[in-house]
Scaffold this active site. Structure first.
Site, PDB file in Angstrom:
ATOM      1  N   ARG A   1      25.795  44.582  63.696  1.00 57.07           N
ATOM      2  CA  ARG A   1      25.936  44.441  65.329  1.00 57.07           C
ATOM      3  C   ARG A   1      26.568  44.037  66.235  1.00 57.07           C
ATOM      4  NH1 ARG A   1      26.541  39.706  66.720  1.00 57.07           N
ATOM      5  NH2 ARG A   1      26.213  38.321  64.709  1.00 57.07           N
TER       6      ARG A   1
ATOM      7  N   TYR B   1       8.592  50.862  86.406  1.00 55.12           N
ATOM      8  CA  TYR B   1       7.889  50.637  85.277  1.00 55.12           C
ATOM      9  C   TYR B   1       7.198  49.128  84.761  1.00 55.12           C
ATOM     10  CZ  TYR B   1       7.274  49.888  80.402  1.00 55.12           C
ATOM     11  OH  TYR B   1       6.854  49.835  78.848  1.00 55.12           O
TER      12      TYR B   1
ATOM     13  N   ASP C   1      17.479  52.892  86.029  1.00 53.37           N
ATOM     14  CA  ASP C   1      16.939  54.089  84.809  1.00 53.37           C
ATOM     15  C   ASP C   1      15.987  55.111  84.986  1.00 53.37           C
ATOM     16  OD1 ASP C   1      14.390  54.729  82.740  1.00 53.37           O
ATOM     17  OD2 ASP C   1      13.766  52.657  83.271  1.00 53.37           O
TER      18      ASP C   1
ATOM     19  N   LYS D   1      12.139  57.574  74.915  1.00 55.82           N
ATOM     20  CA  LYS D   1      11.317  59.127  75.492  1.00 55.82           C
ATOM     21  C   LYS D   1      12.277  60.462  75.150  1.00 55.82           C
ATOM     22  CE  LYS D   1       8.401  55.315  76.692  1.00 55.82           C
ATOM     23  NZ  LYS D   1       9.459  54.233  76.974  1.00 55.82           N
TER      24      LYS D   1
HETATM   25  C1  LIG Z   1      10.947  54.154  82.916  1.00 61.76           C
HETATM   26  C2  LIG Z   1      10.975  53.390  81.869  1.00 61.76           C
HETATM   27  N1  LIG Z   1      12.129  52.319  81.602  1.00 61.76           N
HETATM   28  C3  LIG Z   1      12.158  51.846  80.423  1.00 61.76           C
HETATM   29  C4  LIG Z   1      11.062  51.236  79.899  1.00 61.76           C
HETATM   30  C5  LIG Z   1      10.756  50.718  78.054  1.00 61.76           C
HETATM   31  O1  LIG Z   1      11.834  51.323  77.238  1.00 61.76           O
HETATM   32  P1  LIG Z   1      10.970  50.917  75.859  1.00 61.76           P
HETATM   33  O2  LIG Z   1       9.680  51.161  75.283  1.00 61.76           O
HETATM   34  O3  LIG Z   1      11.540  51.630  75.066  1.00 61.76           O
HETATM   35  O4  LIG Z   1      11.758  49.445  75.674  1.00 61.76           O
HETATM   36  C6  LIG Z   1       9.885  52.728  79.630  1.00 61.76           C
HETATM   37  C7  LIG Z   1       8.968  52.998  78.344  1.00 61.76           C
HETATM   38  O5  LIG Z   1       7.872  53.005  78.786  1.00 61.76           O
HETATM   39  C8  LIG Z   1       9.774  53.837  80.493  1.00 61.76           C
HETATM   40  O6  LIG Z   1       9.215  53.817  81.524  1.00 61.76           O
END
Ligand SMILES: Cc1ncc(COP(=O)(O)O)c(C=O)c1O
Length: 376
Positions: free
Chosen positions: A40, A93, A165, A190
């Site tokens: 961890r 998101y 992000d 992703k």
């Molecule tokens: C732009 C974006 N940021 C963050 C996330 C969250 O990621 P996770 O599903 O790996 O927790 C997503 C999920 O689709 C996303 O599209």
């Protein structure tokens, strides 16, 4: 005896590391980064993944996390605490806005959502307790491209941090830290891992202090990534540039095809000259525009279902960025938690289909899309 020298890092599938005696334990504390104690707190596979992503983004340090959501949480908490105020791009998101609105507000961190086109002039939104702005390089699902350099100038002017992000773009397309952002996060789930078989996240700090705060949060909240998932993601990451080139070139070809199809009324892809932020995307995009696009078909449930059912090779899968193409319905999945008014204001209606373009041969994808569109 032959010396064992693996070409790739083995999986350190262990929750803890052993010590010879107390002297060896002391080395762990005296020489940070040289020894491991407890997974961890750090593990060779997680560290390898973090270091590789950190190099790509050009940060002072990175820490990998259990998901993109935990990366956003750690990125925000690196600079915000109870009593602070956060600005957030309106087109973001759905999970990010749910985290802030439903959970962080309970911890005393308040939020104001700023329409994306107003993000370059923040005076009307900034309060004395505002600490940070959260925005996406390319927004989900309508691919609005933010001018990161301009955003960074504005956040510096009003003395707040910029958290970007960069999930949709990846460092193969845009490097926000080089353009002035303070923290970058990804859903490693992703493109960075890229094969739809990992759930992971990462926080990268421009300054060491931001990275160390995020690292502390990941450790004490237990947001760490497992060794095996770290290993899988590190493996996927090795082909990031190769994949992004093919994702981008396929997406441009498909966007052009969709533009001229009579059943498609609108296409959002930053690589198209008609896209409102095409110039910004060209300026900061390293010649690539990414693999995500959205398009609008008829808004009736019957037509949307018929289109989805008719696709033979492209599944409906509510995620993105894998090597194989998939479609999603932002209204019914990623942006489901938004109020109907907000969905309407953003233009996210039932007929908006998000296409995550994979790295297959483009002809196969176009043929599948064409036959399914022709049926509605
Ligand atoms: C732009 C974006 N940021 C963050 C996330 C969250 O990621 P996770 O599903 O790996 O927790 C997503 C999920 O689709 C996303 O599209």
């Amino acid at each position: 005896m032959s010396i064992i020298k693996p070409k790739t890092t083995p999986i350190y599938q262990t929750s803890v590391f052993t010590f010879e005696d107390l002297n060896e334990l002391e080395l762990y504390f005296e020489e940070p980064g040289q020894h491991y104690m407890y997974t961890r707190h750090g593990n060779p596979n997680s560290d390898e993944l973090a270091e590789e992503i950190n190099k790509l983004e050009g940060g002072a340090g990175a820490i990998v996390t259990s998901s993109g959501m935990s990366a956003i949480l750690a990125g925000i908490l690196a600079y915000c605490q109870a009593g602070d105020h956060l600005l957030c791009a309106e087109e973001i998101y759905g999970g990010s806005s749910a985290l802030i609105l439903q959970e962080l507000s309970r911890l005393g961190i308040s939020v104001s959502f700023v329409p994306n086109e107003e993000l370059y002039a923040l005076d009307a939104y900034v309060k004395p307790e505002t600490k940070m702005l959260l925005a996406e390089t390319m927004s989900n699902p309508l691919l609005q491209v933010m001018d990161i350099e301009q955003l960074a100038q504005e956040t510096k002017r009003v003395h707040i941090k910029l958290l970007v992000d960069n999930t949709f773009a990846t460092p193969a397309v845009v490097k926000p830290l080089e353009l002035g952002a303070d923290i970058v996060i990804h859903s490693v789930t992703k493109y960075l891992s890229g094969h739809s078989d990992v759930t992971a996240g990462v926080v990268i700090g421009k300054e060491e202090a931001a990275y160390l705060r995020a690292k502390q949060i990941v450790m004490v909240y237990g947001l760490n990534l497992s060794p095996f998932e770290s290993w899988l993601a590190a493996r996927g990451l090795k082909t990031l540039h190769l994949r992004m080139r093919q994702h981008s070139s396929n997406a441009l070809t498909i966007a052009r095809f969709l533009q001229q199809h009579p059943k498609v009324s609108q296409v959002w892809y930053p690589g198209l000259p008609e896209h409102p932020q095409h110039q910004v995307a060209s300026k900061q995009g390293r010649g690539l525009f990414g693999g995500m696009l959205s398009f609008r078909i008829s808004d009736t449930l019957e037509d949307v279902n018929h289109f989805m059912q008719s696709l033979e090779h492209i599944p409906f899968a509510p995620s993105l960025a894998g090597v194989s193409t998939s479609i999603s319905s932002p209204l019914r999945t990623s942006h489901r938690s938004l109020t109907p008014e907000k969905q309407q204001r953003l233009g996210i209606t039932l007929g908006v289909i998000r296409l995550s373009v994979g790295i297959e041969e483009p002809e196969t994808l176009i043929a599948d899309l064409k036959q399914a569109l022709d049926k509605i």
